[in-house]
Every structure is written in structure tokens, then in C-alpha cells.
Design a protein around this motif. Structure first.
Motif, PDB file in Angstrom:
ATOM      1  N   ALA A 262     -18.180  13.060 -26.787  1.00  0.00           N
ATOM      2  CA  ALA A 262     -17.425  14.320 -26.859  1.00  0.00           C
ATOM      3  C   ALA A 262     -17.286  14.853 -28.275  1.00  0.00           C
ATOM      4  O   ALA A 262     -17.439  16.052 -28.521  1.00  0.00           O
ATOM      5  N   GLY A 263     -16.984  13.972 -29.238  1.00  0.00           N
ATOM      6  CA  GLY A 263     -16.818  14.425 -30.615  1.00  0.00           C
ATOM      7  C   GLY A 263     -18.089  14.991 -31.193  1.00  0.00           C
ATOM      8  O   GLY A 263     -18.075  16.000 -31.913  1.00  0.00           O
ATOM      9  N   CYS A 264     -19.223  14.364 -30.876  1.00  0.00           N
ATOM     10  CA  CYS A 264     -20.515  14.847 -31.370  1.00  0.00           C
ATOM     11  C   CYS A 264     -20.866  16.186 -30.729  1.00  0.00           C
ATOM     12  O   CYS A 264     -21.384  17.089 -31.389  1.00  0.00           O
ATOM     13  N   LEU A 323     -13.549  16.829 -25.732  1.00  0.00           N
ATOM     14  CA  LEU A 323     -14.185  17.378 -24.541  1.00  0.00           C
ATOM     15  C   LEU A 323     -13.262  18.381 -23.868  1.00  0.00           C
ATOM     16  O   LEU A 323     -13.651  19.516 -23.603  1.00  0.00           O
ATOM     17  N   VAL A 324     -12.017  17.971 -23.626  1.00  0.00           N
ATOM     18  CA  VAL A 324     -11.099  18.833 -22.880  1.00  0.00           C
ATOM     19  C   VAL A 324     -10.473  19.920 -23.757  1.00  0.00           C
ATOM     20  O   VAL A 324     -10.238  21.037 -23.282  1.00  0.00           O
ATOM     21  N   ALA A 332     -15.952  18.983 -15.102  1.00  0.00           N
ATOM     22  CA  ALA A 332     -17.301  18.423 -14.968  1.00  0.00           C
ATOM     23  C   ALA A 332     -17.308  16.890 -14.910  1.00  0.00           C
ATOM     24  O   ALA A 332     -18.000  16.309 -14.058  1.00  0.00           O
ATOM     25  N   PRO A 333     -16.572  16.177 -15.777  1.00  0.00           N
ATOM     26  CA  PRO A 333     -16.569  14.712 -15.668  1.00  0.00           C
ATOM     27  C   PRO A 333     -15.979  14.222 -14.343  1.00  0.00           C
ATOM     28  O   PRO A 333     -16.420  13.197 -13.802  1.00  0.00           O
ATOM     29  N   ILE A 334     -14.999  14.946 -13.822  1.00  0.00           N
ATOM     30  CA  ILE A 334     -14.416  14.592 -12.528  1.00  0.00           C
ATOM     31  C   ILE A 334     -15.464  14.760 -11.429  1.00  0.00           C
ATOM     32  O   ILE A 334     -15.563  13.944 -10.498  1.00  0.00           O
ATOM     33  N   THR A 390     -13.954   7.166 -19.895  1.00  0.00           N
ATOM     34  CA  THR A 390     -13.828   8.273 -20.833  1.00  0.00           C
ATOM     35  C   THR A 390     -15.162   8.484 -21.530  1.00  0.00           C
ATOM     36  O   THR A 390     -15.929   7.529 -21.701  1.00  0.00           O
ATOM     37  N   GLY A 391     -15.449   9.711 -21.935  1.00  0.00           N
ATOM     38  CA  GLY A 391     -16.775  10.053 -22.434  1.00  0.00           C
ATOM     39  C   GLY A 391     -16.896  10.210 -23.932  1.00  0.00           C
ATOM     40  O   GLY A 391     -17.487  11.186 -24.405  1.00  0.00           O
TER      41      GLY A 391
END
Length: 429
Positions: A262-264, A323-324, A332-334, A390-391
Motif C-alpha cells: 500500500a505505501g509503495c 490504501l484506505v 477492493a481488498p474485501i 493486511t496489504g
């Protein structure tokens, strides 16, 4: 093309990075909606450690009310996690993430970035040295030394617990490169920590993309995205790294750039902002940024990811901040998790709240990070899942280390690992 920044005459730091973000400071109306979304305000209970309090400090810097050498300014800005939850809560659209990075870059011109942070950042800017460090980490992890040393007290023990939590089982499935794919060609940002310590997660990402009809392409020459450097105030290094990636993904000539960190992803989507004052790179950065997608975005495109075999596991999803809040990707992750038959998705209180990782924050501000993590671990324990997912690698290591040191049987994994496991049930090696 954006209009040139107009710096008011009362600005005490007219040539600073912060001066270029003056409009963002002016957008804040100090309404206070951000307060209850801010982990450091809730933890430290100090108005100076809230988003609006820090914006007051930023304005004071610009107007000369406070000098850039002020210890108070440095302390409160350093204690910010940079989670950007305040942006989601803000009704005025204040770009707090940009303000924070510009403030840290401005302060770095007057006081060096702390030694520990500089050391870590220098490693990530040197691919060969980074590869050597990651190799050493894998050796410590593989021999079980990291898990043994995780029992040590304090930050050394926590660092070893972070490393131990990255261990993954090797899948029997192999990634098959292809030139076809109805959804078009895609290149994966392999990343630093992801490829170095979460290698199996990267391979799982590639397999799930192929399974969902994307054509994998290589992007030789890519490197660190620069997020850690931008967040710490080393803007020059962040721009150098961004140029390398812009050039590498231009050569790849793909429809999309897939990111599973997510950070990238948040950083790459903001390359155009980072390189806005470099005419020879600005438009190139805009084109590359426009292609960046989180892996969950790609997999939910055109009706969502394909369903695999059943995985009977109780899962709690923790939303990575970048991400959020930064990328505004919530569903989308859900959708990825709901594509897994028999998976039991349980609610997690404050799932959108920061875990305290925040890049290298947990290494340079360990006391505050620990308090923020403790709150997260309490919520995870209350949800009682088998797995928390978690992503983002920093979140996986932070939460994973906290669970390991607490003696919890719960493990932290990437959502893509669960989807890949589901596909393995119906698509053996």
C-alpha cells in the motif's frame, strides 16, 4: 500544467518545500473533524500532536513565528505517523500528506535527519547493499535465529520478531509467464521488502494475476519506490528513486503497474506531484502514475477475482493506512477475500486505524509506536480470528511481531496469500 506557486510576502521561508504547499495550509479551517481519526492525538492527548495542531506549527514556521530549529516543532512533526487518516475525515480536502512531507523536507534543511533514519534510508537507496541486508535477514530467519532473538526485551527483540514474522511456506504452484492475457499486460513492482522478505507473496501475486487473465511482463531496472525517503523528509533521494522507476516502467510498456504494498502504491501514484517542478520528468511521471493499481484493484476489475477452492479460516481484515486513506481503496481488498469460498470474514474494530508501523516510524519513534500497536492488538484479540490480513509489508511485520511477542496463535498474512491458497486447492502444481 499547474500554475506557479505564489508565495506571500510575509513568508519567512520563501524558498522552502513547505512554501510550495501554502495553499494546503490555508485550506485548513481548524474544524477538529480530524482529531478523533488521529492515532497520535488519541494516544498522546496533546493538541500539538493532532493534524490541525501540526498545521498551526507549519504556518508558524512559514510566517517566522517559530524558527525551524525549534525543538517543539521537530518533536511534534516527528511524532506524526503520516497515516493520513485525517485526510479521509477532512471536509475541506486538506492534503495533509503533502504538507507533512514538505515540512519534514524543510526541517531537514536546518537540522539533519536522525542518524538511525539516515542509515536505513541510505541502505534502501543502494540496491546492492539492500540485497545484501535482505539476504542476511533471510539467513537469520531461515536458521530460526530471528525467532529465538525475538524473545529479547526492547527494540532489538521487536526487530527480530518483525523479521521472524515474514517467514512464509513455499507454494507448490509455479508462476507461468505468458504473453497473452485478455486483460492486458501488467508489470509488478517487486519492491524492496516485498521481494527481499516476502518473496513468496510476490510470487503469489504473479500467480493470481495470471489466473485472472493478466499477462505478466518484466520491468528491469526498477528499484525502491522512494516512499520511506519522502516520508522522512529526504525529498532529493525520493525524486532520484522516482526517476529510476519512471524510466523502468516506461520501458516495460504495459497497461498497468501492479503494486501489492500500500505505501509503495500511494507513493507511485504521487510521482507526478513529487516531480512536478522537473519539466523533463513531470509528464512522464503523470503517465506512469496513471497506470499504477493496487493488486486488489486489478483483481476486482471486470467483475472481481475468479473463485478458487474453499479455505476454512476465520479472517479479520486490517486496512493499511496508505490504501484506505491515501489511495481511498476500501472495498477492493474485501472483494478479494469474499472470492474465497468458506472463508469467514469477521469485523475488526478500528480496522482503518494505524497499527504504528508507518514505514520506519516504529524504529525511530518506538515508544509511541508501541502504544499505537497495543490498541491494534487489543482489537485483533477481541475479534478472535485465526488470521489477520493486511496489504502492506510494514503493517504485516508490525502486527506480526506484536502477535508473536504476545504469544498469540494468530498470524498476519497478505490477502493475496489467501487467494493464492484458494487457487492452489483447484489448480495444483
Amino acid at each position: 500544467m499547474s500554475a506557479p506557486t505564489v508565495v506571500p510576502p510575509e513568508c519567512a521561508l520563501p524558498d522552502s518545500p513547505l512554501a510550495g504547499e501554502r495553499s494546503g495550509i490555508d485550506a485548513c479551517v481548524h474544524c477538529g473533524f480530524c482529531l478523533q481519526s488521529c492515532p497520535t492525538y488519541l494516544t498522546l492527548e496533546d493538541e500539538n500532536d493532532s493534524p490541525r495542531g501540526r498545521i498551526v506549527l507549519m504556518r508558524a514556521l512559514l510566517e517566522g513565528t517559530l524558527p525551524p530549529e525549534s525543538e517543539s516543532v521537530h518533536r511534534h512533526i516527528a511524532q506524526c505517523l503520516g497515516c493520513r487518516a485525517c485526510e479521509t475525515a477532512c471536509p475541506s480536502g486538506v492534503p495533509y500528506g503533502h504538507l507533512l512531507e514538505a515540512t519534514r523536507a524543510t526541517l531537514a534543511e536546518h537540522r539533519p535527519i536522525p542518524f538511525v533514519a539516515r542509515l536505513i534510508l541510505s541502505v534502501f537507496e543502494r540496491p546492492q547493499l539492500l540485497a545484501l541486508v535482505m539476504l542476511g535477514g533471510r539467513v537469520l530467519r531461515g536458521l530460526g535465529i530471528a525467532r529465538l532473538l525475538a524473545k529479547l526485551p526492547g527494540r532489538p527483540g521487536f526487530a527480530m520478531a518483525m523479521l521472524a514474522s515474514t517467514r512464509r511456506a513455499t507454494s507448490s504452484r509455479r508462476t507461468v509467464s505468458q504473453t497473452g492475457g485478455g486483460r492486458g499486460p501488467v508489470a509488478l513492482l517487486t519492491g524492496c521488502v516485498m521481494e527481499g522478505l516476502f518473496t513468496e507473496t510476490n510470487r503469489a501475486t504473479e500467480r493470481t494475476l495470471v489466473t485472472n487473465d493478466y499477462a505478466l511482463r518484466d520491468a528491469p531496472g526498477q528499484g525502491c519506490c522512494g516512499a520511506l525517503h519522502a516520508h522522512a523528509g529526504d525529498a532529493d533521494a525520493a525524486r532520484r528513486l522516482a526517476r529510476v522507476n519512471v524510466a523502468a516502467f516506461e520501458r516495460a510498456d504495459v497497461d498497468h503497474i501492479c503494486v501489492n504494498a500500500a505505501g509503495c502504491g500511494a507513493m507511485m501514484k504521487e510521482y507526478a506531484h513529487l516531480l512536478a517542478h522537473e519539466p523533463e520528468w513531470r509528464e512522464r511521471a503523470e503517465r506512469v502514475s496513471a497506470k499504477v493499481r493496487d493488486v486488489s484493484e486489478l483483481l476486482t476489475a471486470a467483475g472481481g477475482p475468479k473463485h478458487g477452492g474453499g479455505v476454512k479460516v476465520r479472517v479479520a481484515y486490517d486496512a493499511p493506512c496508505h490504501l484506505v486513506h491515501a489511495q481511498r481503496i476500501a472495498t477492493a481488498p474485501i472483494n478479494v477475500l469474499r472470492a474465497i469460498p468458506e472463508l469467514d470474514l469477521v469485523p475488526l474494530n478500528e480496522s482503518e486505524m494505524c497499527c504504528g508501523s508507518a514505514g520506519i516510524y516504529n524504529l525511530v519513534e518506538p515508544e509511541t509506536s508501541d502504544v499505537v500497536l497495543a490498541r491494534k492488538l487489543e482489537n485483533i484479540s477481541a475479534a478472535a480470528p485465526d488470521v489477520v490480513t493486511t496489504g502492506n509489508p510494514g503493517c504485516l511485520m508490525q502486527i506480526g511481531a506484536g502477535l508473536l511477542r504476545a504469544g498469540s496463535p494468530i498470524v498476519a498474512v497478505h490477502p493475496i496469500e489467501l487467494l493464492d491458497q484458494s487457487y492452489e486447492r483447484i489448480m495444483p502444481a
